[in-house]
Scaffold this motif. Structure first.
Motif, short mmCIF file in Angstrom:
data_model
loop_
_atom_site.label_atom_id
_atom_site.label_comp_id
_atom_site.label_asym_id
_atom_site.label_seq_id
_atom_site.Cartn_x
_atom_site.Cartn_y
_atom_site.Cartn_z
N VAL A 1 -5.78 5.87 5.56
CA VAL A 1 -6.89 4.90 5.49
C VAL A 1 -6.33 3.49 5.30
N LEU B 1 -17.34 -0.06 12.85
CA LEU B 1 -16.69 0.90 13.77
C LEU B 1 -17.45 0.98 15.10
N LYS C 1 -7.64 3.27 -7.87
CA LYS C 1 -8.72 2.55 -8.55
C LYS C 1 -8.87 3.06 -9.98
C1 HEM Z 1 -8.51 -10.05 5.26
C2 HEM Z 1 -9.76 -9.70 5.24
C3 HEM Z 1 -10.19 -8.34 4.74
C4 HEM Z 1 -10.19 -7.86 3.48
C5 HEM Z 1 -9.72 -8.58 2.21
C6 HEM Z 1 -10.73 -6.51 3.52
C7 HEM Z 1 -10.86 -5.68 2.44
C8 HEM Z 1 -11.35 -4.40 2.47
C9 HEM Z 1 -11.52 -3.55 1.33
C10 HEM Z 1 -11.18 -3.95 -0.12
C11 HEM Z 1 -12.04 -2.39 1.74
C12 HEM Z 1 -12.47 -1.21 0.86
C13 HEM Z 1 -13.89 -1.46 0.49
C14 HEM Z 1 -14.37 -0.55 -0.61
O1 HEM Z 1 -13.76 -0.55 -1.69
O2 HEM Z 1 -15.39 0.16 -0.40
C15 HEM Z 1 -12.19 -2.46 3.18
C16 HEM Z 1 -12.65 -1.45 3.98
C17 HEM Z 1 -12.79 -1.56 5.35
N1 HEM Z 1 -12.60 -2.70 6.10
FE1 HEM Z 1 -11.84 -4.44 5.46
N2 HEM Z 1 -11.06 -6.22 4.81
C18 HEM Z 1 -10.75 -7.29 5.60
C19 HEM Z 1 -10.90 -7.41 6.94
C20 HEM Z 1 -11.41 -6.43 7.75
C21 HEM Z 1 -11.54 -6.54 9.18
C22 HEM Z 1 -11.14 -7.78 10.00
C23 HEM Z 1 -12.09 -5.38 9.61
C24 HEM Z 1 -12.44 -4.95 11.01
C25 HEM Z 1 -12.41 -5.68 12.07
C26 HEM Z 1 -12.26 -4.52 8.46
C27 HEM Z 1 -12.77 -3.25 8.50
C28 HEM Z 1 -12.85 -2.40 7.43
C29 HEM Z 1 -13.21 -1.00 7.53
C30 HEM Z 1 -13.55 -0.25 8.83
C31 HEM Z 1 -13.16 -0.47 6.24
C32 HEM Z 1 -13.39 0.96 5.81
C33 HEM Z 1 -12.03 1.57 5.50
C34 HEM Z 1 -12.04 3.07 5.68
O3 HEM Z 1 -12.80 3.78 5.02
O4 HEM Z 1 -11.27 3.51 6.55
N3 HEM Z 1 -11.85 -5.19 7.34
N4 HEM Z 1 -11.78 -3.72 3.59
#
Ligand code: HEM
Ligand code: HEM
Length: 228
Positions: A28, A120, A219
């Motif tokens: 992940v 997604l 966490k």
């Molecule tokens: C630098 C900027 C970003 C930060 C700081 C960030 C941070 C995070 C964090 C902390 C989570 C976990 C959320 C939770 O605790 O529920 C997460 C999940 C996710 N983020 Fe980001 N994100 C960023 C950019 C992006 C971008 C650009 C995309 C897609 C184009 C993206 C797609 C996703 C997806 C799909 C998940 C789900 C992860 C999973 O379950 O596989 N994020 N993000």
């Protein structure tokens, strides 16, 4: 270390030193940060460096495909069945966010989960329309409408210099499909902005660094009232 010791350290994922629990498995985390890199590359190269743009776009598509499979067969908090909730639960969670009384979830909270699904789906739409755009024959056969294929230079948005003989627009589909591709890409920017805002808000509300959690995978253990 005996086999039993090893099994017990692995089984509940408890890090005794940091007293933190493993939530995001390595796949992940690798998926997330690779996606951020590929998405940023696709955006930054969209106008000028088409070969890199397309490679980055295919990388995004591959990562999304992998994540969908992992959402079906992966570890506990990676599974869609663990975090995807219906509209009623999601709306009730958002309702609780307004007065700031939403509960802490160890995995994705319902609003975050809805955003993950939206991202997604929109990424898939962007990559699919990009792939269709890239070769006119694909657009014609997929859409079953030959009219969508326009000759090179018929694209009103095209920069004439870049589209010159042998240029990257040669023989490429444009028109409505290109508009759909760009609309998806712009929608993604909005979703990502909301996503990062949501991450910042949840980090603040629950006093934990969720960005660091997406790096280390760990966490704070659930407290009474939290949802694990
Ligand atoms: C630098 C900027 C970003 C930060 C700081 C960030 C941070 C995070 C964090 C902390 C989570 C976990 C959320 C939770 O605790 O529920 C997460 C999940 C996710 N983020 Fe980001 N994100 C960023 C950019 C992006 C971008 C650009 C995309 C897609 C184009 C993206 C797609 C996703 C997806 C799909 C998940 C789900 C992860 C999973 O379950 O596989 N994020 N993000
Ligand atoms: C999912 C990630 C992707 C994102 C975020 C994205 C984003 C964009 C954006 C913002 C543009 C507009 C550029 C402009 O202003 O002219 C664009 C154009 C384009 N993209 Fe993508 N794209 C992605 C994937 C793909 C893929 C996989 C392909 C093909 C293999 C592709 C092929 C194209 C083509 C042919 C254009 C038109 C270039 C032009 O006519 O100026 N894209 N993309």
């Amino acid at each position: 270390m005996t086999i039993n010791d090893f099994a017990s350290t692995q089984s509940d994922s408890q890090d005794t030193a940091g007293r933190r629990v493993l939530v995001w498995d390595p796949l992940v985390r690798l998926f997330h940060w690779s996606l951020v890199g590929a998405f940023a590359t696709a955006w930054l190269t969209a106008e000028d460096i088409q070969p890199v743009h397309q490679l980055a776009g295919y990388a995004v598509a591959g990562l999304v495909g992998l994540r969908i499979i992992w959402g079906l067969v992966g570890s506990r908090y990676a599974r869609f069945t663990q975090f995807v909730r219906g509209p009623a639960q999601t709306l009730s969670y958002i309702g609780d966010m307004i007065p700031g009384r939403e509960r802490r979830y160890l995995g994705h909270n319902p609003a975050g989960a809805a955003m993950v699904v939206a991202i997604l789906v929109t990424l898939s739409g962007t990559a699919l329309t990009g792939w269709l755009l890239e070769a006119p024959g694909r657009a014609a056969s997929a859409a079953g409408q030959v009219q969508i294929v326009t000759p090179a230079f018929a694209d009103s948005d095209a920069n004439e210099a870049e589209a010159g003989a042998g240029g990257y627009l040669e023989g490429r589909a444009g028109g409505p499909l290109k508009d759909v591709h760009e609309t998806f890409a712009n929608l993604l920017l909005l979703l990502v902005a909301l996503h990062v805002g949501g991450v910042a808000l949840a980090s603040f509300r629950h006093r934990e660094n969720l960005v660091r959690a997406m790096v280390t995978g760990r966490k704070r253990p659930p407290a009474p009232g939290d949802i694990a």
